[in-house]
Design an enzyme around this catalytic site. Structure first.
Site, PDB file in Angstrom:
ATOM      1  N   LEU A   1      37.468  43.518  36.467  1.00 15.07           N
ATOM      2  CA  LEU A   1      39.720  43.351  35.540  1.00 15.07           C
ATOM      3  C   LEU A   1      40.075  43.720  36.992  1.00 15.07           C
ATOM      4  CD1 LEU A   1      41.065  42.414  33.345  1.00 15.07           C
ATOM      5  CD2 LEU A   1      40.902  44.796  32.785  1.00 15.07           C
ATOM      6  N   ASP A   2      40.988  42.887  37.635  1.00 11.40           N
ATOM      7  CA  ASP A   2      41.319  43.671  38.419  1.00 11.40           C
ATOM      8  C   ASP A   2      42.656  43.837  38.309  1.00 11.40           C
ATOM      9  OD1 ASP A   2      41.466  43.236  41.883  1.00 11.40           O
ATOM     10  OD2 ASP A   2      43.104  42.727  41.255  1.00 11.40           O
TER      11      ASP A   2
ATOM     12  N   ASP B   1      37.833  47.437  31.174  1.00 15.03           N
ATOM     13  CA  ASP B   1      36.576  47.217  32.731  1.00 15.03           C
ATOM     14  C   ASP B   1      35.278  47.437  32.865  1.00 15.03           C
ATOM     15  OD1 ASP B   1      38.466  47.660  34.816  1.00 15.03           O
ATOM     16  OD2 ASP B   1      38.017  49.741  34.606  1.00 15.03           O
TER      17      ASP B   1
ATOM     18  N   ASP C   1      35.834  55.050  41.624  1.00 13.83           N
ATOM     19  CA  ASP C   1      37.201  54.899  40.029  1.00 13.83           C
ATOM     20  C   ASP C   1      36.570  54.952  39.090  1.00 13.83           C
ATOM     21  OD1 ASP C   1      38.380  53.797  42.340  1.00 13.83           O
ATOM     22  OD2 ASP C   1      37.703  51.675  41.636  1.00 13.83           O
TER      23      ASP C   1
ATOM     24  N   GLU D   1      31.410  44.540  41.053  1.00 17.57           N
ATOM     25  CA  GLU D   1      32.882  45.509  41.792  1.00 17.57           C
ATOM     26  C   GLU D   1      32.287  46.431  40.019  1.00 17.57           C
ATOM     27  OE1 GLU D   1      37.115  45.353  41.543  1.00 17.57           O
ATOM     28  OE2 GLU D   1      37.221  47.547  40.394  1.00 17.57           O
ATOM     29  N   GLU D   2      31.731  46.723  38.984  1.00 16.42           N
ATOM     30  CA  GLU D   2      31.373  47.479  37.836  1.00 16.42           C
ATOM     31  C   GLU D   2      29.822  47.618  37.721  1.00 16.42           C
ATOM     32  OE1 GLU D   2      33.973  49.392  37.074  1.00 16.42           O
ATOM     33  OE2 GLU D   2      35.484  47.861  37.228  1.00 16.42           O
TER      34      GLU D   2
ATOM     35  N   ASP E   1      35.321  40.801  40.143  1.00 17.29           N
ATOM     36  CA  ASP E   1      35.855  41.535  39.443  1.00 17.29           C
ATOM     37  C   ASP E   1      36.382  41.833  38.151  1.00 17.29           C
ATOM     38  OD1 ASP E   1      37.292  43.428  38.912  1.00 17.29           O
ATOM     39  OD2 ASP E   1      39.033  44.006  41.412  1.00 17.29           O
TER      40      ASP E   1
ATOM     41  N   GLU F   1      36.756  40.737  46.198  1.00 17.20           N
ATOM     42  CA  GLU F   1      38.366  40.861  45.743  1.00 17.20           C
ATOM     43  C   GLU F   1      38.773  39.898  47.036  1.00 17.20           C
ATOM     44  OE1 GLU F   1      39.074  44.341  43.762  1.00 17.20           O
ATOM     45  OE2 GLU F   1      38.312  44.838  45.736  1.00 17.20           O
TER      46      GLU F   1
HETATM   47  P1  AHM Z   1      40.595  47.406  41.198  1.00 16.70           P
HETATM   48  O1  AHM Z   1      39.924  45.974  40.918  1.00 16.70           O
HETATM   49  O2  AHM Z   1      39.609  48.690  40.744  1.00 16.70           O
HETATM   50  O3  AHM Z   1      41.968  47.771  39.952  1.00 16.70           O
HETATM   51  O4  AHM Z   1      41.101  48.020  42.406  1.00 16.70           O
HETATM   52  C1  AHM Z   1      42.178  47.042  43.281  1.00 16.70           C
HETATM   53  C2  AHM Z   1      43.849  46.782  43.129  1.00 16.70           C
HETATM   54  C3  AHM Z   1      44.142  45.965  43.501  1.00 16.70           C
HETATM   55  O5  AHM Z   1      44.524  45.119  42.657  1.00 16.70           O
HETATM   56  C4  AHM Z   1      45.196  46.079  43.603  1.00 16.70           C
HETATM   57  O6  AHM Z   1      45.671  45.457  45.592  1.00 16.70           O
HETATM   58  C5  AHM Z   1      44.645  47.425  44.871  1.00 16.70           C
HETATM   59  O7  AHM Z   1      43.970  47.812  44.268  1.00 16.70           O
HETATM   60  C6  AHM Z   1      46.317  48.543  44.846  1.00 16.70           C
HETATM   61  O8  AHM Z   1      46.135  49.789  45.561  1.00 16.70           O
HETATM   62  P2  AHM Z   1      47.362  50.598  45.725  1.00 16.70           P
HETATM   63  O9  AHM Z   1      47.102  51.322  44.228  1.00 16.70           O
HETATM   64  O10 AHM Z   1      46.889  51.896  46.765  1.00 16.70           O
HETATM   65  O11 AHM Z   1      48.189  50.146  46.336  1.00 16.70           O
HETATM   66 MG    MG Z   2      39.958  44.837  42.088  1.00 18.85          MG
END
Ligand code: AHM
Ligand code: MG
Length: 283
Positions: free
Chosen positions: A91-92, A47, A41, A70-71, A89, A232
């Site tokens: 910043l989810d 983040d 990502d 996560e980062e 994580d 997560e």
């Molecule tokens: P992130 O941690 O990079 O923000 O990614 C996880 C997020 C979740 O919060 C969420 O449920 C999901 O990605 C959403 O994915 P999508 O856009 O495919 O629905």
């Molecule tokens: Mg996340």
């Protein structure tokens, strides 16, 4: 030393972190960084900043052996004599900061090795119009930040046997026939769609409204689902099950039965009240 003292130190650290990250979210730069994380990502500056805030605060704790973010590509050793691994994580839902939706941070606290069976607590924060903190050890407690900068206990959270909300993730054109018909059957029974795209906020909503289903299945573009196990999925599985709900990856009787083999491993996941998870398991 008072029993649970180390866990209190961890909870206090997460409170401090939540206050700092919520400030950064209000006024910080919403732009992209030039790097990407272990999952590929593209990272936002927020983040990276959130990850730094968490790392710097957790580094102060003697009881933390290592942190897994996560980062970050790999785990970071903090204190070899520490007993807790904290997987988080930072910043989810960060892809939603540009539209000003609620996002959050998720923490899984493992005593000893990184294994679901060693989860002893899970904590998440929600940065919305208000800052909230949910702490789960034996039960699930909601706290809200007040004007004085203190987190005040609001209530204990419990899931009902059956809910009304259906939070459906994953690319729909890639859903299996069985997943599609299970989701449709819930809508046919009167469930209402609720899905923002921030796992932390979507699961918070289902939990606070008493129940329903949050799902992120396997699809051809994400054969093992999208959501990451260690920081997560497992923390939320721990919270949902302690709140009286249930979880599954579609096969196992609980998400907590899955072994962590890689730091950034993903899994299909379903969280909900018992009724909806029975529906997932029985098709
Ligand atoms: P992130 O941690 O990079 O923000 O990614 C996880 C997020 C979740 O919060 C969420 O449920 C999901 O990605 C959403 O994915 P999508 O856009 O495919 O629905
Ligand atoms: Mg996340």
């Amino acid at each position: 030393m008072q029993k649970g003292y180390k866990m209190q130190e961890i909870i206090k650290a997460v409170q401090d972190i939540a206050i700092k990250i919520s400030e950064v979210l209000k006024y910080g730069d919403l732009g992209y960084a030039t790097s990407s994380n272990a999952t590929g990502d593209t990272q936002l500056k927020l983040d990276i900043l959130s990850d730094e805030i968490i790392e710097n605060r957790l580094k102060e704790l003697k009881c933390v052996s290592s942190i897994i973010s996560e980062e970050k590509e790999s785990p970071l050793l903090i204190d070899k004599d520490g007993e807790y691994i904290i997987a988080y994580d930072p910043l989810d839902g960060s892809s939603l900061v540009d539209v000003n939706f609620a996002v959050g941070s998720i923490f899984g606290i493992y005593k000893g090795a990184l294994d679901a069976k060693n989860l002893v607590a899970a904590i998440y924060t929600v940065y919305g119009p208000r800052v909230e903190l949910v702490v789960c050890q034996d039960d699930v407690r909601l706290f809200r930040l007040d004007r004085a900068g203190e987190f005040k206990f609001i209530k204990t959270l419990e899931l009902k046997e059956k809910g009304k909300l259906n939070a459906t993730g994953g690319t729909q054109k890639g859903w299996s026939d069985s997943h599609r018909s299970m989701i449709k059957s819930l809508f046919d029974d009167g469930y209402r769609l609720r899905y923002s795209g921030a796992m932390v906020s979507d699961l918070h909503q289902v939990l606070l409204k008493g129940g329903g289903l949050f799902s992120y299945p396997a699809t051809p573009d994400a054969p093992n689902g999208k959501l990451r196990l260690a920081f997560e999925v497992l923390p939320f599985a721990y919270i949902y099950e302690k709140a009286g709900g249930a979880t599954t990856n579609g096969v196992n009787s609980s998400l907590l039965d899955i072994k962590i083999e890689q730091t950034h491993q993903t899994t299909p996941c379903y969280f909900g009240s018992k009724f909806e998870i029975d529906r997932v398991r029985n098709g």
